[in-house]
Design a protein around this motif. Structure first.
Motif, PDB file in Angstrom:
ATOM      1  N   LEU A  18       0.794  -1.220   0.000  1.00  0.00           N
ATOM      2  CA  LEU A  18       0.000   0.000   0.000  1.00  0.00           C
ATOM      3  C   LEU A  18       0.830   1.276   0.000  1.00  0.00           C
ATOM      4  CD1 LEU A  18      -2.890   0.898  -0.172  1.00  0.00           C
ATOM      5  CD2 LEU A  18      -3.012   0.826   2.318  1.00  0.00           C
ATOM      6  N   PRO A  19       1.866   1.404   0.836  1.00  0.00           N
ATOM      7  CA  PRO A  19       2.638   2.647   0.794  1.00  0.00           C
ATOM      8  C   PRO A  19       3.266   2.904  -0.567  1.00  0.00           C
ATOM      9  CG  PRO A  19       3.120   1.458   2.800  1.00  0.00           C
ATOM     10  CD  PRO A  19       2.275   0.560   1.932  1.00  0.00           C
ATOM     11  N   VAL A  20       3.642   1.868  -1.286  1.00  0.00           N
ATOM     12  CA  VAL A  20       4.216   2.045  -2.613  1.00  0.00           C
ATOM     13  C   VAL A  20       3.177   2.643  -3.547  1.00  0.00           C
ATOM     14  CG1 VAL A  20       5.191   0.836  -4.597  1.00  0.00           C
ATOM     15  CG2 VAL A  20       5.870   0.178  -2.287  1.00  0.00           C
ATOM     16  N   ALA A  21       1.977   2.134  -3.504  1.00  0.00           N
ATOM     17  CA  ALA A  21       0.913   2.639  -4.367  1.00  0.00           C
ATOM     18  C   ALA A  21       0.555   4.077  -4.003  1.00  0.00           C
ATOM     19  CB  ALA A  21      -0.312   1.740  -4.268  1.00  0.00           C
ATOM     20  N   ILE A  22       0.537   4.386  -2.731  1.00  0.00           N
ATOM     21  CA  ILE A  22       0.169   5.720  -2.273  1.00  0.00           C
ATOM     22  C   ILE A  22       1.271   6.733  -2.584  1.00  0.00           C
ATOM     23  CG2 ILE A  22      -0.281   7.110  -0.205  1.00  0.00           C
ATOM     24  CD1 ILE A  22      -1.779   4.707   0.896  1.00  0.00           C
ATOM     25  N   SER A  23       2.523   6.289  -2.590  1.00  0.00           N
ATOM     26  CA  SER A  23       3.620   7.227  -2.751  1.00  0.00           C
ATOM     27  C   SER A  23       3.906   7.590  -4.207  1.00  0.00           C
ATOM     28  CB  SER A  23       4.886   6.652  -2.106  1.00  0.00           C
ATOM     29  OG  SER A  23       5.322   5.533  -2.842  1.00  0.00           O
ATOM     30  N   ALA A  24       3.111   7.121  -5.160  1.00  0.00           N
ATOM     31  CA  ALA A  24       3.315   7.482  -6.559  1.00  0.00           C
ATOM     32  C   ALA A  24       3.238   9.004  -6.693  1.00  0.00           C
ATOM     33  CB  ALA A  24       2.276   6.804  -7.439  1.00  0.00           C
ATOM     34  N   PHE A  25       4.123   9.573  -7.492  1.00  0.00           N
ATOM     35  CA  PHE A  25       4.212  11.027  -7.636  1.00  0.00           C
ATOM     36  C   PHE A  25       2.944  11.568  -8.292  1.00  0.00           C
ATOM     37  CE2 PHE A  25       5.561  15.009  -9.495  1.00  0.00           C
ATOM     38  CZ  PHE A  25       6.224  15.578  -8.429  1.00  0.00           C
ATOM     39  N   ASP A  26       2.398  12.619  -7.719  1.00  0.00           N
ATOM     40  CA  ASP A  26       1.176  13.244  -8.219  1.00  0.00           C
ATOM     41  C   ASP A  26       1.533  14.606  -8.805  1.00  0.00           C
ATOM     42  OD1 ASP A  26      -1.334  14.227  -8.729  1.00  0.00           O
ATOM     43  OD2 ASP A  26      -2.032  14.141  -6.664  1.00  0.00           O
ATOM     44  N   CYS A  27       1.311  14.767 -10.092  1.00  0.00           N
ATOM     45  CA  CYS A  27       1.674  16.006 -10.777  1.00  0.00           C
ATOM     46  C   CYS A  27       0.841  17.209 -10.349  1.00  0.00           C
ATOM     47  CB  CYS A  27       1.532  15.823 -12.279  1.00  0.00           C
ATOM     48  SG  CYS A  27       2.762  14.745 -12.979  1.00  0.00           S
ATOM     49  N   GLY A  28      -0.407  16.983 -10.016  1.00  0.00           N
ATOM     50  CA  GLY A  28      -1.303  18.101  -9.691  1.00  0.00           C
ATOM     51  C   GLY A  28      -0.743  19.050  -8.653  1.00  0.00           C
ATOM     52  N   PRO A  29      -0.375  18.554  -7.473  1.00  0.00           N
ATOM     53  CA  PRO A  29       0.178  19.462  -6.458  1.00  0.00           C
ATOM     54  C   PRO A  29       1.478  20.125  -6.909  1.00  0.00           C
ATOM     55  CG  PRO A  29      -0.523  17.403  -5.450  1.00  0.00           C
ATOM     56  CD  PRO A  29      -0.615  17.206  -6.935  1.00  0.00           C
ATOM     57  N   ALA A  30       2.299  19.402  -7.654  1.00  0.00           N
ATOM     58  CA  ALA A  30       3.557  19.974  -8.128  1.00  0.00           C
ATOM     59  C   ALA A  30       3.287  21.129  -9.095  1.00  0.00           C
ATOM     60  CB  ALA A  30       4.413  18.898  -8.796  1.00  0.00           C
ATOM     61  N   ILE A  31       2.384  20.915 -10.032  1.00  0.00           N
ATOM     62  CA  ILE A  31       2.057  21.960 -11.002  1.00  0.00           C
ATOM     63  C   ILE A  31       1.469  23.183 -10.291  1.00  0.00           C
ATOM     64  CG2 ILE A  31       0.609  22.543 -12.996  1.00  0.00           C
ATOM     65  CD1 ILE A  31       2.932  20.584 -13.626  1.00  0.00           C
ATOM     66  N   ARG A  32       0.589  22.944  -9.331  1.00  0.00           N
ATOM     67  CA  ARG A  32      -0.009  24.066  -8.586  1.00  0.00           C
ATOM     68  C   ARG A  32       1.069  24.880  -7.862  1.00  0.00           C
ATOM     69  NH1 ARG A  32      -4.058  20.346  -8.250  1.00  0.00           N
ATOM     70  NH2 ARG A  32      -3.444  19.438  -6.258  1.00  0.00           N
ATOM     71  N   GLN A  33       2.115  24.210  -7.369  1.00  0.00           N
ATOM     72  CA  GLN A  33       3.200  24.921  -6.688  1.00  0.00           C
ATOM     73  C   GLN A  33       3.968  25.835  -7.651  1.00  0.00           C
ATOM     74  OE1 GLN A  33       4.159  25.060  -3.433  1.00  0.00           O
ATOM     75  NE2 GLN A  33       2.334  23.866  -2.946  1.00  0.00           N
ATOM     76  N   LEU A  34       3.979  25.467  -8.937  1.00  0.00           N
ATOM     77  CA  LEU A  34       4.761  26.217  -9.919  1.00  0.00           C
ATOM     78  C   LEU A  34       3.972  27.314 -10.639  1.00  0.00           C
ATOM     79  CD1 LEU A  34       6.762  23.229 -11.414  1.00  0.00           C
ATOM     80  CD2 LEU A  34       7.550  24.914  -9.730  1.00  0.00           C
ATOM     81  N   VAL A  35       2.667  27.379 -10.428  1.00  0.00           N
ATOM     82  CA  VAL A  35       1.837  28.402 -11.080  1.00  0.00           C
ATOM     83  C   VAL A  35       2.346  29.821 -10.801  1.00  0.00           C
ATOM     84  CG1 VAL A  35      -0.473  29.450 -11.097  1.00  0.00           C
ATOM     85  CG2 VAL A  35      -0.212  26.970 -11.330  1.00  0.00           C
ATOM     86  N   PRO A  36       2.794  30.136  -9.585  1.00  0.00           N
ATOM     87  CA  PRO A  36       3.297  31.500  -9.356  1.00  0.00           C
ATOM     88  C   PRO A  36       4.537  31.855 -10.181  1.00  0.00           C
ATOM     89  CG  PRO A  36       2.815  30.424  -7.265  1.00  0.00           C
ATOM     90  CD  PRO A  36       2.718  29.370  -8.334  1.00  0.00           C
ATOM     91  N   CYS A  37       5.132  30.873 -10.841  1.00  0.00           N
ATOM     92  CA  CYS A  37       6.312  31.128 -11.677  1.00  0.00           C
ATOM     93  C   CYS A  37       5.950  31.581 -13.083  1.00  0.00           C
ATOM     94  CB  CYS A  37       7.186  29.871 -11.756  1.00  0.00           C
ATOM     95  SG  CYS A  37       7.814  29.322 -10.153  1.00  0.00           S
ATOM     96  N   LEU A  38       4.688  31.445 -13.472  1.00  0.00           N
ATOM     97  CA  LEU A  38       4.288  31.781 -14.839  1.00  0.00           C
ATOM     98  C   LEU A  38       4.659  33.214 -15.250  1.00  0.00           C
ATOM     99  CD1 LEU A  38       0.944  29.849 -15.308  1.00  0.00           C
ATOM    100  CD2 LEU A  38       3.131  29.442 -16.461  1.00  0.00           C
ATOM    101  N   PRO A  39       4.458  34.228 -14.410  1.00  0.00           N
ATOM    102  CA  PRO A  39       4.860  35.580 -14.844  1.00  0.00           C
ATOM    103  C   PRO A  39       6.358  35.670 -15.166  1.00  0.00           C
ATOM    104  CG  PRO A  39       3.400  35.730 -12.960  1.00  0.00           C
ATOM    105  CD  PRO A  39       3.747  34.264 -13.126  1.00  0.00           C
ATOM    106  N   TYR A  40       7.169  34.971 -14.428  1.00  0.00           N
ATOM    107  CA  TYR A  40       8.613  35.016 -14.665  1.00  0.00           C
ATOM    108  C   TYR A  40       9.000  34.278 -15.945  1.00  0.00           C
ATOM    109  CZ  TYR A  40      13.619  34.357 -14.118  1.00  0.00           C
ATOM    110  OH  TYR A  40      14.972  34.332 -14.337  1.00  0.00           O
ATOM    111  N   VAL A  41       8.400  33.134 -16.198  1.00  0.00           N
ATOM    112  CA  VAL A  41       8.807  32.326 -17.357  1.00  0.00           C
ATOM    113  C   VAL A  41       8.037  32.668 -18.633  1.00  0.00           C
ATOM    114  CG1 VAL A  41       9.631  30.412 -15.920  1.00  0.00           C
ATOM    115  CG2 VAL A  41       7.299  30.369 -16.801  1.00  0.00           C
TER     116      VAL A  41
END
Length: 131
Positions: A18-41
């Motif tokens: 179960l921990p292996v299945a749960i620990s799969a990387f989730d792009c959604g939270p990562a992408i949301r963290q990078l949204v504030p970078c859009l004005p710079y890039v």
């Protein structure tokens, strides 16, 4: 006694899997963290905002292994052409401009499946030269 051994073994197996299945990387939270970078890039802001750099640091901390690096790479590369005015040079320099050392290469034509298990500056240079 035998009847309890099978459910206990099943529970033990699930606790391992179960921990292996749960620990799969989730792009959604990562992408949301990078949204504030859009004005710079995209818009050419002078420097990345504090929120952007905090997001870059958070995403860097989220990436734990090669699989995570590849998944994040695939998520970012998938939609890069849909973002108008995306400046790949700024994206490549974003971690350094935020004071964050990332352990995976960043480039406009990176093949996500070739991201190495470990990362050094040499592997990034090779990736950028090849792609």
């Amino acid at each position: 006694m035998g009847r309890l051994a099978i459910p206990a073994a099943t529970v033990a197996a699930l606790l391992v899997i179960l921990p292996v299945a749960i620990s799969a990387f989730d792009c959604g939270p990562a992408i949301r963290q990078l949204v504030p970078c859009l004005p710079y890039v995209t818009d050419g802001s002078d420097s990345p905002s504090t929120n952007c750099c905090n997001g870059v640091k958070t995403v860097s901390d989220m990436v734990k292994d090669r699989s995570d690096r590849q998944t994040l790479c695939e998520c970012l590369m998938k939609d890069k052409d849909k973002i108008p005015n995306l400046d790949m040079e700024r994206i490549q320099g974003l971690p350094a401009n935020c004071g964050v050392q990332v352990d995976f290469p960043i480039g406009p034509n990176i093949n996500c499946s070739t991201i190495p298990a470990t990362f050094t500056l040499e592997t990034e240079l090779i990736q950028l030269i090849i792609y």
